[in-house]
Design an enzyme around this catalytic site. Structure first.
Site, PDB file in Angstrom:
ATOM      1  N   ASP A  36      -2.382  -0.751   5.717  1.00 17.63           N
ATOM      2  CA  ASP A  36      -2.851  -0.066   6.922  1.00 17.63           C
ATOM      3  C   ASP A  36      -4.355   0.149   6.974  1.00 17.63           C
ATOM      4  O   ASP A  36      -4.848   0.776   7.907  1.00 17.63           O
ATOM      5  CB  ASP A  36      -2.172   1.307   7.033  1.00 17.63           C
ATOM      6  N   ASP A  43      -6.994  -2.856   2.288  1.00 21.80           N
ATOM      7  CA  ASP A  43      -5.887  -3.806   2.196  1.00 21.80           C
ATOM      8  C   ASP A  43      -6.278  -5.212   2.647  1.00 21.80           C
ATOM      9  O   ASP A  43      -5.495  -6.153   2.484  1.00 21.80           O
ATOM     10  CB  ASP A  43      -4.699  -3.334   3.033  1.00 21.80           C
ATOM     11  N   ASP A  96      -0.367   5.103   0.839  1.00 21.71           N
ATOM     12  CA  ASP A  96      -0.717   6.056   1.897  1.00 21.71           C
ATOM     13  C   ASP A  96      -0.811   5.356   3.250  1.00 21.71           C
ATOM     14  O   ASP A  96      -1.528   4.368   3.407  1.00 21.71           O
ATOM     15  CB  ASP A  96      -2.037   6.742   1.573  1.00 21.71           C
ATOM     16  N   LYS A 107      -8.481  -5.048  -4.176  1.00 12.52           N
ATOM     17  CA  LYS A 107      -7.035  -5.114  -4.390  1.00 12.52           C
ATOM     18  C   LYS A 107      -6.555  -6.565  -4.477  1.00 12.52           C
ATOM     19  O   LYS A 107      -5.652  -6.880  -5.263  1.00 12.52           O
ATOM     20  CB  LYS A 107      -6.291  -4.433  -3.239  1.00 12.52           C
ATOM     21  N   ASP A 157       0.860  -1.175   0.000  1.00  9.29           N
ATOM     22  CA  ASP A 157       0.000   0.000   0.000  1.00  9.29           C
ATOM     23  C   ASP A 157       0.903   1.234   0.000  1.00  9.29           C
ATOM     24  O   ASP A 157       2.094   1.148   0.331  1.00  9.29           O
ATOM     25  CB  ASP A 157      -0.885  -0.040   1.246  1.00  9.29           C
TER      26      ASP A 157
END
Length: 234
Positions: free
Chosen positions: A184, A188, A21, A161, A19
């Protein structure tokens, strides 16, 4: 053999799905400068998987000097082995966003909307928006709302994802279970489930922490760096 042991036994450095951000950044959202030496030296494929619009991870790959292998817009756009694929109904998401605004909602992006200008498969809404109204409108358009911690994403259900990781892994001749994932956020979780081993950084939300195999002590890139340091051979 545990999933982590299996991954580590196959190569000195496992392929990564990362990831951006909250994972490669600091707490102010700025890319951590240590990302460059870590990822440039990584001796295995690196996949950038993000909720951001497609051009952002592509640009980051260019500046990092790594292969253009990305999962963008929460799985809506995948680039691997020079091929781009799209999943998700951008027109329906835009129609829902328009209806949300017509009912008094505010997308929350003042001035030039760089968040959505290049987005192909979904619409992102600022976290200051009326979440209850947004979710009500989304349901009427058969869409879901995902809270990434940085925005609400109006997206087509079933586009994740983790599905993008399956496409990427296949293009590389690998299994998703060979990958180590670091993230995070709620978006995810599907990546964590598809990957061989999943790490959540300490700033992760509850959904990511619950889905991870390991929650590390460090936050933001400090946490990511601790994982990369433990897995890397350099």
């Amino acid at each position: 053999m545990s999933r982590q042991a299996l991954v580590l036994s196959m190569t000195s450095e496992p392929p990564l799905v990362l990831d951006i951000d909250g994972t490669l950044t600091d707490d102010a959202g700025r890319l951590d400068s240590r990302t460059f030496p870590y990822l440039q030296a990584w001796n295995a494929p690196v996949v950038l998987a993000t909720g951001k619009a497609f051009p952002y991870p592509v640009t980051l790959c260019h500046y990092l000097g790594i292969e253009l292998t990305v999962i963008a817009e929460n799985g809506g756009v995948v680039l691997a082995d020079g091929q781009v694929s799209y999943q998700g109904d951008r027109e329906r998401a835009q129609a829902a966003a328009d209806a949300f605004v017509e009912r008094g909602g505010d997308l929350g992006w003042d001035g030039f909307d760089d968040v959505n200008e290049w987005r192909r498969t979904e619409v992102a809404v600022d976290l200051s928006a009326d979440e209850d109204l947004l979710r009500t409108v989304a349901a009427e358009f058969d869409l879901e709302v995902v809270d990434t911690g940085y925005a609400y994403h109006l997206k087509t259900p079933g586009v994740e994802k983790g599905d993008g990781l399956g496409v990427v892994a296949s293009s590389l001749g690998r299994s998703p279970s060979e990958f180590v994932a670091i993230g995070d956020s709620e978006n995810d979780v599907s990546t964590f489930r598809a990957a061989g081993t999943a790490y959540a950084v300490a700033n992760a939300d509850a959904a990511a922490r619950d889905a991870a195999d390991v929650v590390v002590d460090g936050s933001y890139f400090d946490g990511t760096a601790s994982v990369l340091g433990s897995l890397g051979s350099t």
